[in-house]
Structure formats: structure tokens, C-alpha cells
Design a protein around this motif. Structure first.
Motif, PDB file in Angstrom:
ATOM      1  N   MET A  79       0.851  -1.175   0.000  1.00  0.00           N
ATOM      2  CA  MET A  79       0.000   0.000   0.000  1.00  0.00           C
ATOM      3  C   MET A  79       0.894   1.235   0.000  1.00  0.00           C
ATOM      4  O   MET A  79       2.060   1.165   0.410  1.00  0.00           O
ATOM      5  CB  MET A  79      -0.912   0.025   1.239  1.00  0.00           C
ATOM      6  CG  MET A  79      -1.922  -1.091   1.311  1.00  0.00           C
ATOM      7  SD  MET A  79      -2.937  -0.978   2.811  1.00  0.00           S
ATOM      8  CE  MET A  79      -3.800   0.579   2.504  1.00  0.00           C
ATOM      9  N   GLU A 172      -6.619  -7.624  -1.042  1.00  0.00           N
ATOM     10  CA  GLU A 172      -7.180  -6.353  -1.505  1.00  0.00           C
ATOM     11  C   GLU A 172      -8.272  -5.879  -0.541  1.00  0.00           C
ATOM     12  O   GLU A 172      -8.360  -4.691  -0.225  1.00  0.00           O
ATOM     13  CB  GLU A 172      -7.753  -6.508  -2.921  1.00  0.00           C
ATOM     14  CG  GLU A 172      -6.707  -6.657  -4.020  1.00  0.00           C
ATOM     15  CD  GLU A 172      -5.930  -5.380  -4.264  1.00  0.00           C
ATOM     16  OE1 GLU A 172      -6.443  -4.291  -3.921  1.00  0.00           O
ATOM     17  OE2 GLU A 172      -4.803  -5.466  -4.785  1.00  0.00           O
ATOM     18  N   ARG A 173      -9.100  -6.809  -0.085  1.00  0.00           N
ATOM     19  CA  ARG A 173     -10.135  -6.445   0.888  1.00  0.00           C
ATOM     20  C   ARG A 173      -9.495  -6.035   2.212  1.00  0.00           C
ATOM     21  O   ARG A 173      -9.943  -5.079   2.861  1.00  0.00           O
ATOM     22  CB  ARG A 173     -11.075  -7.631   1.096  1.00  0.00           C
ATOM     23  CG  ARG A 173     -12.191  -7.346   2.090  1.00  0.00           C
ATOM     24  CD  ARG A 173     -13.194  -8.461   2.120  1.00  0.00           C
ATOM     25  NE  ARG A 173     -14.266  -8.172   3.072  1.00  0.00           N
ATOM     26  CZ  ARG A 173     -15.353  -8.926   3.214  1.00  0.00           C
ATOM     27  NH1 ARG A 173     -15.516 -10.002   2.469  1.00  0.00           N
ATOM     28  NH2 ARG A 173     -16.276  -8.609   4.111  1.00  0.00           N
ATOM     29  N   TYR A 174      -8.454  -6.734   2.596  1.00  0.00           N
ATOM     30  CA  TYR A 174      -7.734  -6.382   3.821  1.00  0.00           C
ATOM     31  C   TYR A 174      -7.123  -4.982   3.706  1.00  0.00           C
ATOM     32  O   TYR A 174      -7.177  -4.190   4.658  1.00  0.00           O
ATOM     33  CB  TYR A 174      -6.648  -7.430   4.074  1.00  0.00           C
ATOM     34  CG  TYR A 174      -5.727  -7.122   5.224  1.00  0.00           C
ATOM     35  CD1 TYR A 174      -6.105  -7.407   6.538  1.00  0.00           C
ATOM     36  CD2 TYR A 174      -4.475  -6.552   5.006  1.00  0.00           C
ATOM     37  CE1 TYR A 174      -5.248  -7.127   7.598  1.00  0.00           C
ATOM     38  CE2 TYR A 174      -3.620  -6.278   6.054  1.00  0.00           C
ATOM     39  CZ  TYR A 174      -4.009  -6.565   7.343  1.00  0.00           C
ATOM     40  OH  TYR A 174      -3.157  -6.288   8.391  1.00  0.00           O
ATOM     41  N   ASN A 175      -6.568  -4.667   2.542  1.00  0.00           N
ATOM     42  CA  ASN A 175      -6.002  -3.336   2.323  1.00  0.00           C
ATOM     43  C   ASN A 175      -7.053  -2.240   2.509  1.00  0.00           C
ATOM     44  O   ASN A 175      -6.772  -1.175   3.080  1.00  0.00           O
ATOM     45  CB  ASN A 175      -5.411  -3.231   0.913  1.00  0.00           C
ATOM     46  CG  ASN A 175      -4.144  -4.051   0.757  1.00  0.00           C
ATOM     47  OD1 ASN A 175      -3.559  -4.518   1.734  1.00  0.00           O
ATOM     48  ND2 ASN A 175      -3.720  -4.235  -0.479  1.00  0.00           N
ATOM     49  N   ARG A 176      -8.251  -2.478   1.994  1.00  0.00           N
ATOM     50  CA  ARG A 176      -9.331  -1.488   2.159  1.00  0.00           C
ATOM     51  C   ARG A 176      -9.668  -1.299   3.630  1.00  0.00           C
ATOM     52  O   ARG A 176      -9.934  -0.179   4.079  1.00  0.00           O
ATOM     53  CB  ARG A 176     -10.570  -1.924   1.376  1.00  0.00           C
ATOM     54  CG  ARG A 176     -10.432  -1.795  -0.129  1.00  0.00           C
ATOM     55  CD  ARG A 176     -11.784  -1.870  -0.819  1.00  0.00           C
ATOM     56  NE  ARG A 176     -12.439  -3.149  -0.602  1.00  0.00           N
ATOM     57  CZ  ARG A 176     -12.274  -4.209  -1.390  1.00  0.00           C
ATOM     58  NH1 ARG A 176     -11.465  -4.135  -2.441  1.00  0.00           N
ATOM     59  NH2 ARG A 176     -12.897  -5.331  -1.138  1.00  0.00           N
ATOM     60  N   THR A 177      -9.659  -2.396   4.381  1.00  0.00           N
ATOM     61  CA  THR A 177      -9.929  -2.295   5.819  1.00  0.00           C
ATOM     62  C   THR A 177      -8.850  -1.466   6.506  1.00  0.00           C
ATOM     63  O   THR A 177      -9.152  -0.611   7.349  1.00  0.00           O
ATOM     64  CB  THR A 177      -9.992  -3.700   6.450  1.00  0.00           C
ATOM     65  OG1 THR A 177     -11.020  -4.463   5.809  1.00  0.00           O
ATOM     66  CG2 THR A 177     -10.305  -3.609   7.943  1.00  0.00           C
ATOM     67  N   ARG A 179      -7.000   0.873   5.205  1.00  0.00           N
ATOM     68  CA  ARG A 179      -7.101   2.280   4.823  1.00  0.00           C
ATOM     69  C   ARG A 179      -8.286   2.964   5.500  1.00  0.00           C
ATOM     70  O   ARG A 179      -8.154   4.068   6.043  1.00  0.00           O
ATOM     71  CB  ARG A 179      -7.218   2.409   3.298  1.00  0.00           C
ATOM     72  CG  ARG A 179      -7.159   3.856   2.834  1.00  0.00           C
ATOM     73  CD  ARG A 179      -6.964   3.964   1.342  1.00  0.00           C
ATOM     74  NE  ARG A 179      -5.736   3.369   0.862  1.00  0.00           N
ATOM     75  CZ  ARG A 179      -4.537   3.939   0.963  1.00  0.00           C
ATOM     76  NH1 ARG A 179      -4.410   5.136   1.546  1.00  0.00           N
ATOM     77  NH2 ARG A 179      -3.465   3.338   0.498  1.00  0.00           N
ATOM     78  N   TYR A 180      -9.455   2.342   5.467  1.00  0.00           N
ATOM     79  CA  TYR A 180     -10.655   3.022   5.956  1.00  0.00           C
ATOM     80  C   TYR A 180     -10.850   2.870   7.464  1.00  0.00           C
ATOM     81  O   TYR A 180     -11.594   3.637   8.063  1.00  0.00           O
ATOM     82  CB  TYR A 180     -11.884   2.508   5.206  1.00  0.00           C
ATOM     83  CG  TYR A 180     -11.854   2.848   3.742  1.00  0.00           C
ATOM     84  CD1 TYR A 180     -11.711   4.175   3.326  1.00  0.00           C
ATOM     85  CD2 TYR A 180     -11.917   1.865   2.768  1.00  0.00           C
ATOM     86  CE1 TYR A 180     -11.654   4.499   1.988  1.00  0.00           C
ATOM     87  CE2 TYR A 180     -11.863   2.179   1.425  1.00  0.00           C
ATOM     88  CZ  TYR A 180     -11.733   3.496   1.035  1.00  0.00           C
ATOM     89  OH  TYR A 180     -11.674   3.815  -0.289  1.00  0.00           O
TER      90      TYR A 180
END
Length: 227
Positions: A79, A172-177, A179-180
Motif C-alpha cells: 500500500m 485487496e479487501r484487507y487493504n481497504r480495511t 485504509r478506511y
């Protein structure tokens, strides 16, 4: 019947000659114009034949496998973000696909192949070795150093297709978690500050945060059920 006077016939010949002369001049000017246009086209290389594009036939990607035990498959990804002063930073994330457990978050300005390997070695010391690691085609992953390390360790590197991040959907889903949940909500002054925050958050994520992909239980609860 009327007969044309000889003088009139001479006038007609004069008119015809003038008409033919004017027509020839027009044709000559048109030829010159065409030559000029063609010369400009050649100079601009506009006269090159355009080859038709061929549609690339891409293989349909295999469905994302669902591991049935820990260490069958890990996923790793980078990231990007920045500190409060605008300096760019990178985060290296590793998860176990089986229970979506975050295994490590490494933060630095630069994370070359050697740092990736060092991070993975530290995780393997306490977690054990994975059978395979899924990742994209980033230079840190496709480097000879990383591939040699994986071969020595007996770990298969599963590269996703270029431009197909959905094939690495778990991380990818973990990355979104990441970040947000926290990364997009805070401004960090130093690397140490963000690394400390990431380490604390990772413990909370694994132990206390329900994961909808796991049916509403935490990664550690999923791990306990599988024991």
C-alpha cells in the motif's frame, strides 16, 4: 437552312482554344496541389498504413481458492500513503488466506526485495512456512532474489495476471480495511509513529474485530475453531 459565316467559325475556334488552355491550367494546378499535400503527408508519416488491432484472447482466471487450513496460502501486497510532511511511504501487508489473519505490516520509505524477504522470514519463525504466497507482478516479487529465496524455502509464488487485482481479492479487501479503519483518518509525523499504530491495530483486528467474510467471527476465533 442557315449557313454559318466563316468569321463566326474562327471566333468559335478561339473560344475553344482559350477554354482548353484554362482547363489545362486548372488540371496543372490540381496536380501541383496534390503533390504538395502528398509531400506533407509523407513528412508527417501520415501515409503509413495503419495495421488493424488484434483482440487479445485472455485466459479466464481460475476462481480464488478457499484454503481449508492455515499456511496453505498467504497473500502479500503493498500500500502507499504519505506522512504529514508529504513524504511517501509504503506498507507491506501479509495475511493468511485461511482465516484472513493479518500476519504483519511493515512500514518504511522503501521496501526492496531484501526487506520483503526479511519480513517474511520473521513471520515464518512464529507462524510456520506457507505452501504458497499469492502476489502481483511487482518488481520486489519477481526479482531473482525473491524467487531464489522462495525456491530455497520450498514456497510456491502464485502470481496473479497483470491488471487483475481481483485475483488477489483476500489481501485487496484487507487493504481497504487498513485504509478506511485508520490509515485514511490519521496524519502521522514519523515512521515509528505509524509503525507503532499499525502494530497495535493489527492485534485488535485479529482478536477483536468481527470479520464478515468469516461469518462474523474474528480471525483468531476462526483459528481456534480449526485447531
Amino acid at each position: 437552312m442557315l449557313w454559318r459565316h466563316h468569321g463566326d467559325h474562327e471566333d468559335d475556334n478561339d473560344h475553344c482554344s482559350q477554354f482548353k488552355s484554362s482547363a489545362n491550367e486548372i488540371l496543372d494546378l490540381e496536380a501541383i496541389r496534390r503533390q504538395r499535400v502528398y509531400r506533407i503527408y509523407r513528412e508527417l508519416e501520415l501515409n503509413l498504413r495503419i495495421k488493424p488491432r488484434h483482440r487479445l484472447v485472455r485466459e479466464k482466471p481460475l476462481p480464488l481458492a478457499v484454503p481449508t487450513a492455515i499456511n496453505q496460502s498467504w497473500s502479500m501486497d503493498f500500500m502507499h500513503d504519505q506522512l504529514a510532511d508529504g513524504r511517501s511511504i509504503r506498507l507491506f501487508n501479509v495475511i493468511d488466506d485461511f482465516n484472513r489473519e493479518g500476519l504483519g505490516i511493515e512500514v518504511d520509505f522503501s521496501l526492496p526485495s531484501e526487506r520483503v524477504i526479511r519480513s517474511l522470514d520473521r513471520i515464518i519463525e512464529w507462524r510456520g512456512k506457507p505452501n504458497a504466497i499469492r502476489c502481483d507482478n511487482g518488481p520486489e516479487y519477481i526479482s531473482a532474489v525473491t524467487l531464489a529465496w522462495a525456491a530455497r524455502r520450498g514456497i510456491r509464488i502464485d502470481f496473479i495476471q497483470p491488471g487483475q487485482p481481483q485475483q488477489n481479492a483476500y489481501v485487496e479487501r484487507y487493504n481497504r480495511t487498513v485504509r478506511y479503519d485508520w490509515l485514511a483518518h490519521h496524519l502521522f509525523e514519523t515512521l515509528d509513529e505509524i509503525q507503532e499504530f499499525a502494530t497495535r491495530w493489527l492485534w485488535t483486528y485479529n482478536h477483536n474485530r468481527p470479520n464478515m467474510a468469516l461469518g462474523g467471527i474474528t480471525p483468531k476465533q476462526k483459528l481456534a475453531l480449526a485447531a
